[in-house]
Design an enzyme around this catalytic site. Structure first.
Site, mmCIF file in Angstrom:
data_model
loop_
_atom_site.group_PDB
_atom_site.id
_atom_site.type_symbol
_atom_site.label_atom_id
_atom_site.label_comp_id
_atom_site.label_asym_id
_atom_site.label_seq_id
_atom_site.Cartn_x
_atom_site.Cartn_y
_atom_site.Cartn_z
ATOM 1 N N GLU A 161 5.267 8.067 -4.639
ATOM 2 C CA GLU A 161 5.887 9.062 -3.771
ATOM 3 C C GLU A 161 6.947 9.865 -4.541
ATOM 4 O OE1 GLU A 161 7.938 8.905 0.713
ATOM 5 O OE2 GLU A 161 7.557 7.070 -0.432
ATOM 6 N N LYS A 191 3.863 14.019 4.749
ATOM 7 C CA LYS A 191 4.101 12.687 5.295
ATOM 8 C C LYS A 191 4.323 12.784 6.796
ATOM 9 C CE LYS A 191 6.999 8.617 4.239
ATOM 10 N NZ LYS A 191 8.029 8.108 3.297
ATOM 11 N N CYS A 236 3.466 6.328 2.009
ATOM 12 C CA CYS A 236 4.392 5.208 2.238
ATOM 13 C C CYS A 236 4.465 4.744 3.686
ATOM 14 C CB CYS A 236 5.773 5.565 1.703
ATOM 15 S SG CYS A 236 6.805 4.096 1.421
#
Length: 634
Positions: free
Chosen positions: A45, A114, A168
């Site tokens: 990330e 994200k 994530c």
């Protein structure tokens, strides 16, 4: 190559706030992946800035340097067809998004934001970023090029690979975006992460990745930030994981001080067909997605993956006791229910001293001991014939005596001779008639004795024999309850090994396991077995391998052949495997009529050939189309 793709998870050595140095590390790893024929490589990330850049992410200089470094990477991968997935911060519509950029051949294929932003304890992403959860069907201007942008992006080569990307915390959410990606056809999932280390967290993280790959029936490739990230309040170990359908194929050693990369070959063709063959995948709710066609990918010249030559047998010895306990209990409780329902107290079983009847007897014995029934109500019948040897008969007798079951002996010689006379068959003509008269005589004796004793005839035939039709129709093919019907020969040997923990029977089982597999229907010579099954139909370990891949996900014969060459390495050459694969296909197709009327029996593993549930096929299907594809290299 037969639906296999090589994927990679990379952990680059990070310099916080220095995108150019990070870009150099990324390029080194992309070039390494390219030389290894990797199709897709994923990075951690916020790869270029560093995840712990914190409030500097709100600084124009860092974002500008990041974009310049991304452009530098693109210029240096123009002739590299491996796809890279890199983490960047994207400034769009006066908002900052934590994103993954998918690049290939010097071009940006798409940008995925994200969805879930952690904002608790050591994580405070909402301080910097906006969720991209609702961004669909839109584009953004990146490096003066308009590119697809949104959580609705999937990427495909229009062959076996379709992949999606999440970041994530997305994986840790109640409903991960990867669930929807998988429902829309993604069989390969990537995660760019920055997951810090806490005591025991790496075990949970690996389990999360592994189980998500199982839930989504996909491969899942995970990369987390490592060395170079700030240790002001947290430490990042750089965890890389590659899992496929509930199994972890590869993971790295954490806390490495240099950039590192792991690879694994994932079987995406298998995953596609597993979804069709054994799941409710088709009922999953689909969403509107944008599918982006990628450029030509590297073609594998070889498959670097362990292929289990014994797919029915647990690969880890540590699993042996639990797995065998489960098998035995499934068999035993299946039999208990059948006997309760039929109000039957006795079980009859033909015991030959071979593998199958041994396991059936042991599992029947287990059922009786579980219920505290009198084991003398298990009537084991030895029925020696023209091919019975002292060794097999002796082992059968000793096993029954050691267990304390009732033992009876019925010689089928005279019965068979009278049958030969009745049908005018020459007793010296050792044809299939000679063999099958004996097999049917044994079944007739067991069935009639069961009537006399008010008992239940226990079938001993196994899954391997059922697949090959290696049984006499209305002979050993038939019983009142087929206890071994979903256990292949290789697994039967494994379970019998487990029973050797009983010292009373360990030596007997050792000799049974060492005895050549034979129906003992042809006259012995010097009290030695002359009719070895595996020299006639082929090695059972090969047939079980063929059966698993053929039934589990409908693999093409050419793929089965190629995988067998890898699995058995130097044990069998291509000519030998090819020969027995053709035998398997011919017998599997032509012997369906025996499976169409096989007796009830408990399902133990994921593969069964019961015509009532697991395998429905016409008895007169032509098999030529399958034989023709054995040598297909595509």
């Amino acid at each position: 190559m037969f639906g296999f793709y090589r994927v990679a998870s990379a952990v680059n050595k990070t310099v916080i706030g220095n995108p150019r140095k990070n870009a150099e590390e990324v390029l080194t790893l992309i070039h390494e992946a390219h030389t290894k024929e990797v199709s897709v490589i994923v990075f951690p990330e916020l790869t270029l800035t560093g995840y712990t850049a914190s409030d500097l992410l709100l600084n124009q200089t860092l974002i500008e340097n990041q974009n310049n470094s991304l452009e530098y990477i693109l210029k240096n991968i123009i002739n590299i067809n491996a796809i890279a997935i890199v983490g960047i911060a994207v400034f769009e519509a006066d908002r900052l998004f934590n994103c993954a950029v998918v690049i290939q051949n010097g071009k940006v294929l798409g940008v995925v934001p994200k969805s879930y932003l952690p904002n608790k304890k050591e994580f405070y992403e909402k301080r910097h970023f906006t969720t991209g959860r609702d961004i669909t069907r839109t584009t953004l201007d990146l490096l003066d090029v308009e590119v697809p942008f949104g959580v609705d992006l999937l990427f495909t080569d229009k062959k076996d690979m379709t992949f999606g990307v999440e970041i994530c915390e997305d994986l840790w959410a109640v409903t991960p975006p990867s669930n929807h990606m998988a429902s829309n056809g993604a069989n390969l999932l990537f995660n760019l992460s920055a997951s810090n280390e806490l005591i025991g967290k790496h075990e949970y993280r690996e389990e999360l990745v592994r189980t998500q790959s199982g839930r989504c029936m996909s491969a899942y490739v995970y990369s987390s930030a490592g060395v170079g990230e700030s240790t002001t309040d947290t430490v990042f170990g750089g965890h890389a994981i590659i899992s496929e359908y509930g199994s972890t194929l590869a993971q790295n050693e954490r806390f490495l001080m240099e950039s590192n990369l792991i690879t694994a070959d994932v079987d995406l063709e298998r995953l596609c067909w597993l979804r069709v063959n054994e799941s409710s995948y088709g009922d999953g709710r689909r969403k509107k997605t944008r599918v982006i066609k990628v450029d030509t990918l590297p073609k594998l010249t070889n498959i670097e993956r362990d292929i289990n030559p014994m797919p029915f047998v647990p690969s880890r010895y540590a699993d042996k006791k639990d797995r065998c306990d489960e098998i035995v209990h499934i068999q035993a409780h299946g039999l208990i229910k059948r006997m309760h329902h039929a109000k039957i107290k006795k079980a009859l079983i033909g015991i030959s001293g071979g593998l199958d009847s041994t396991l059936a007897l042991l599992s029947t014995y287990k059922a009786f001991t579980l219920m505290d029934w009198d084991v003398q109500d298990i009537i084991a019948v030895t029925m020696p014939g023209f091919g019975t040897t002292t060794r097999t008969k002796s082992n059968a007798v000793k096993l029954c005596q050691a267990l304390g079951v009732t033992l009876k002996t019925v010689d089928i010689g005279d019965v068979s001779l009278k049958e030969f006379e009745a049908i005018e068959h020459d007793k010296d003509d050792l044809s299939v008639t000679y063999e099958n008269v004996q097999a049917r005589a044994r079944t007739s004796i067991l069935m009639n004795m069961a009537n006399k004793e008010a008992g239940l005839v226990i079938g001993t035939g196994d899954l391997s024999e059922i697949a090959l039709g290696w049984s006499t129709y209305n002979g050993d093919h038939m019983s009142m309850y087929a206890l071994n019907s979903s256990i292949p020969k290789t697994l039967i040997q494994y379970v019998i090994e487990y029973y050797k923990s009983n010292d009373k029977i360990a030596d007997i089982l050792d000799d049974i396991l060492a005895t050549p597999i034979s129906p003992e229907l042809l006259p012995h010579k010097g009290d030695e077995i002359v009719q070895e099954t595996e020299s006639i139909v082929g090695p059972y370990e090969l047939h079980d391998f063929f059966l698993y891949h053929f039934i589990k996900y409908g693999a093409k014969p050419s793929k089965i052949l190629h995988l067998a060459l890898i699995a058995f390495d130097t044990k069998y050459d291509e000519e030998t495997i090819n020969k027995w694969l053709k035998v398997f296909l011919k017998r599997f197709f032509t012997q369906q009529f025996k499976r169409s009327c096989m007796p009830d029996g408990p399902k133990v593993g994921t593969i069964s050939l019961s015509p009532r549930a697991d395998w429905k096929m016409a008895s007169d299907v032509d098999f030529e189309g399958w034989l023709e594809t054995i040598d297909d290299k595509n």
